[in-house]
Design a protein around this motif. Sequence first.
Motif, PDB file in Angstrom:
ATOM      1  N   LEU A   5       0.836  -1.203   0.000  1.00 33.30           N
ATOM      2  CA  LEU A   5       0.000   0.000   0.000  1.00 33.30           C
ATOM      3  C   LEU A   5       0.871   1.255   0.000  1.00 33.30           C
ATOM      4  N   GLN A   6       1.942   1.258   0.784  1.00 30.55           N
ATOM      5  CA  GLN A   6       2.829   2.421   0.847  1.00 30.55           C
ATOM      6  C   GLN A   6       3.573   2.615  -0.467  1.00 30.55           C
ATOM      7  N   ILE A   7       3.994   1.525  -1.096  1.00 31.66           N
ATOM      8  CA  ILE A   7       4.693   1.615  -2.382  1.00 31.66           C
ATOM      9  C   ILE A   7       3.815   2.291  -3.431  1.00 31.66           C
ATOM     10  N   VAL A   8       2.575   1.852  -3.531  1.00 29.60           N
ATOM     11  CA  VAL A   8       1.670   2.434  -4.538  1.00 29.60           C
ATOM     12  C   VAL A   8       1.309   3.870  -4.152  1.00 29.60           C
ATOM     13  N   SER A   9       1.072   4.110  -2.883  1.00 27.27           N
ATOM     14  CA  SER A   9       0.789   5.483  -2.424  1.00 27.27           C
ATOM     15  C   SER A   9       1.955   6.412  -2.735  1.00 27.27           C
ATOM     16  N   ILE A  74      -7.596   0.609  -3.064  1.00 29.70           N
ATOM     17  CA  ILE A  74      -8.136  -0.604  -2.451  1.00 29.70           C
ATOM     18  C   ILE A  74      -6.988  -1.599  -2.293  1.00 29.70           C
ATOM     19  N   ASP A  75      -6.708  -1.959  -1.041  1.00 26.66           N
ATOM     20  CA  ASP A  75      -5.578  -2.816  -0.713  1.00 26.66           C
ATOM     21  C   ASP A  75      -6.011  -4.272  -0.698  1.00 26.66           C
ATOM     22  N   GLY A  76      -5.516  -5.026  -1.664  1.00 31.05           N
ATOM     23  CA  GLY A  76      -5.797  -6.453  -1.730  1.00 31.05           C
ATOM     24  C   GLY A  76      -4.551  -7.277  -1.474  1.00 31.05           C
ATOM     25  N   GLY A  77      -3.599  -6.733  -0.726  1.00 32.68           N
ATOM     26  CA  GLY A  77      -2.375  -7.460  -0.435  1.00 32.68           C
ATOM     27  C   GLY A  77      -1.379  -7.333  -1.572  1.00 32.68           C
ATOM     28  N   GLU A  78      -1.229  -8.398  -2.356  1.00 33.76           N
ATOM     29  CA  GLU A  78      -0.298  -8.351  -3.487  1.00 33.76           C
ATOM     30  C   GLU A  78      -0.918  -7.709  -4.720  1.00 33.76           C
ATOM     31  N   GLN A  79      -2.225  -7.449  -4.684  1.00 32.69           N
ATOM     32  CA  GLN A  79      -2.897  -6.721  -5.756  1.00 32.69           C
ATOM     33  C   GLN A  79      -3.623  -5.539  -5.145  1.00 32.69           C
ATOM     34  N   LEU A  80      -3.451  -4.385  -5.755  1.00 32.35           N
ATOM     35  CA  LEU A  80      -4.129  -3.182  -5.311  1.00 32.35           C
ATOM     36  C   LEU A  80      -4.845  -2.572  -6.505  1.00 32.35           C
ATOM     37  N   ALA A  96      -9.952  19.725 -23.398  1.00 27.64           N
ATOM     38  CA  ALA A  96      -9.755  19.193 -22.050  1.00 27.64           C
ATOM     39  C   ALA A  96     -10.196  17.734 -21.976  1.00 27.64           C
ATOM     40  N   LEU A  97      -9.593  17.027 -21.058  1.00 25.96           N
ATOM     41  CA  LEU A  97      -9.910  15.623 -20.796  1.00 25.96           C
ATOM     42  C   LEU A  97     -10.315  15.468 -19.345  1.00 25.96           C
ATOM     43  N   HIS A  98     -11.346  14.689 -19.123  1.00 31.24           N
ATOM     44  CA  HIS A  98     -11.727  14.234 -17.779  1.00 31.24           C
ATOM     45  C   HIS A  98     -12.319  12.841 -17.970  1.00 31.24           C
ATOM     46  N   ALA A  99     -11.602  11.822 -17.508  1.00 27.02           N
ATOM     47  CA  ALA A  99     -12.046  10.439 -17.702  1.00 27.02           C
ATOM     48  C   ALA A  99     -11.772   9.619 -16.442  1.00 27.02           C
ATOM     49  N   ARG A 100     -12.735   8.794 -16.073  1.00 24.15           N
ATOM     50  CA  ARG A 100     -12.556   7.862 -14.954  1.00 24.15           C
ATOM     51  C   ARG A 100     -11.524   6.815 -15.333  1.00 24.15           C
ATOM     52  N   VAL A 101     -10.833   6.296 -14.325  1.00 21.61           N
ATOM     53  CA  VAL A 101      -9.786   5.306 -14.583  1.00 21.61           C
ATOM     54  C   VAL A 101      -9.638   4.381 -13.390  1.00 21.61           C
ATOM     55  N   ALA A 102      -9.241   3.152 -13.695  1.00 22.02           N
ATOM     56  CA  ALA A 102      -8.847   2.186 -12.671  1.00 22.02           C
ATOM     57  C   ALA A 102      -7.463   1.669 -13.035  1.00 22.02           C
ATOM     58  N   HIS A 103      -6.618   1.574 -12.035  1.00 23.92           N
ATOM     59  CA  HIS A 103      -5.283   1.000 -12.196  1.00 23.92           C
ATOM     60  C   HIS A 103      -5.219  -0.253 -11.331  1.00 23.92           C
ATOM     61  N   VAL A 104      -4.731  -1.337 -11.898  1.00 21.82           N
ATOM     62  CA  VAL A 104      -4.540  -2.579 -11.146  1.00 21.82           C
ATOM     63  C   VAL A 104      -3.041  -2.810 -11.019  1.00 21.82           C
ATOM     64  N   TRP A 105      -2.591  -2.940  -9.785  1.00 21.62           N
ATOM     65  CA  TRP A 105      -1.177  -3.119  -9.458  1.00 21.62           C
ATOM     66  C   TRP A 105      -0.952  -4.523  -8.912  1.00 21.62           C
ATOM     67  N   ARG A 106       0.140  -5.159  -9.327  1.00 18.56           N
ATOM     68  CA  ARG A 106       0.577  -6.432  -8.731  1.00 18.56           C
ATOM     69  C   ARG A 106       1.986  -6.221  -8.197  1.00 18.56           C
ATOM     70  N   LEU A 107       2.189  -6.637  -6.953  1.00 21.78           N
ATOM     71  CA  LEU A 107       3.486  -6.481  -6.309  1.00 21.78           C
ATOM     72  C   LEU A 107       3.966  -7.814  -5.765  1.00 21.78           C
ATOM     73  N   LYS A 108       5.277  -7.946  -5.731  1.00 16.76           N
ATOM     74  CA  LYS A 108       5.880  -9.152  -5.181  1.00 16.76           C
ATOM     75  C   LYS A 108       7.218  -8.758  -4.558  1.00 16.76           C
ATOM     76  N   ALA A 109       7.440  -9.188  -3.327  1.00 20.70           N
ATOM     77  CA  ALA A 109       8.708  -8.945  -2.624  1.00 20.70           C
ATOM     78  C   ALA A 109       9.095  -7.462  -2.618  1.00 20.70           C
ATOM     79  N   GLY A 110       8.117  -6.590  -2.400  1.00 21.60           N
ATOM     80  CA  GLY A 110       8.399  -5.161  -2.303  1.00 21.60           C
ATOM     81  C   GLY A 110       8.672  -4.456  -3.611  1.00 21.60           C
ATOM     82  N   ARG A 111       8.284  -5.065  -4.732  1.00 21.03           N
ATOM     83  CA  ARG A 111       8.466  -4.467  -6.048  1.00 21.03           C
ATOM     84  C   ARG A 111       7.186  -4.550  -6.858  1.00 21.03           C
ATOM     85  N   VAL A 112       6.944  -3.537  -7.678  1.00 21.31           N
ATOM     86  CA  VAL A 112       5.822  -3.584  -8.618  1.00 21.31           C
ATOM     87  C   VAL A 112       6.247  -4.484  -9.775  1.00 21.31           C
ATOM     88  N   VAL A 113       5.482  -5.554  -9.999  1.00 26.36           N
ATOM     89  CA  VAL A 113       5.814  -6.475 -11.091  1.00 26.36           C
ATOM     90  C   VAL A 113       4.870  -6.302 -12.287  1.00 26.36           C
TER      91      VAL A 113
END
Length: 130
Positions: A5-9, A74-80, A96-113
């Motif tokens: 969570l801190q890495i992505v934040s 949203i903190d899902g552990g290894e997926q955020l 101008a642009l204004h668009a909703r977005v979702a980002h899916v993050w996968r992390l392993k051993a303290g790194r974004v993979v």
Amino acid sequence: MKSNLQIVSDHYAASARGDIPAMMADMAPDVAWTEMAGFPCAGTWIGPAAVVSNVFAVLGRDWDDYRFTLEQLIDGGEQLVALGHYSGRHLATGKALHARVAHVWRLKAGRVVAFEQFTDTLLVARAMTA
């Protein structure tokens, strides 16, 4: 060691400052970064250098004040999942642009993979079309 969570934040805080080296600090050397089909930087870029040159440099070149505003993480552990919106003004069209977005993050051993973006590419295309 920082939590996932801190890495992505920290990535988003660095993004808000425009600090690309800090944005990439916790990426794995072989991070797979996917920008959605139909997005100006579409594709899967492997490694931090490829992400910087094919995503962040392009957005910085083509948009004025392009930014992602984080609304929820949203903190899902290894997926955020990050929810928010993109905004900015396309330099070539002035639109101008204004668009909703979702980002899916996968992390392993303290790194974004892996990172994957989901957004309304039609809204982006409309901002980029004269």
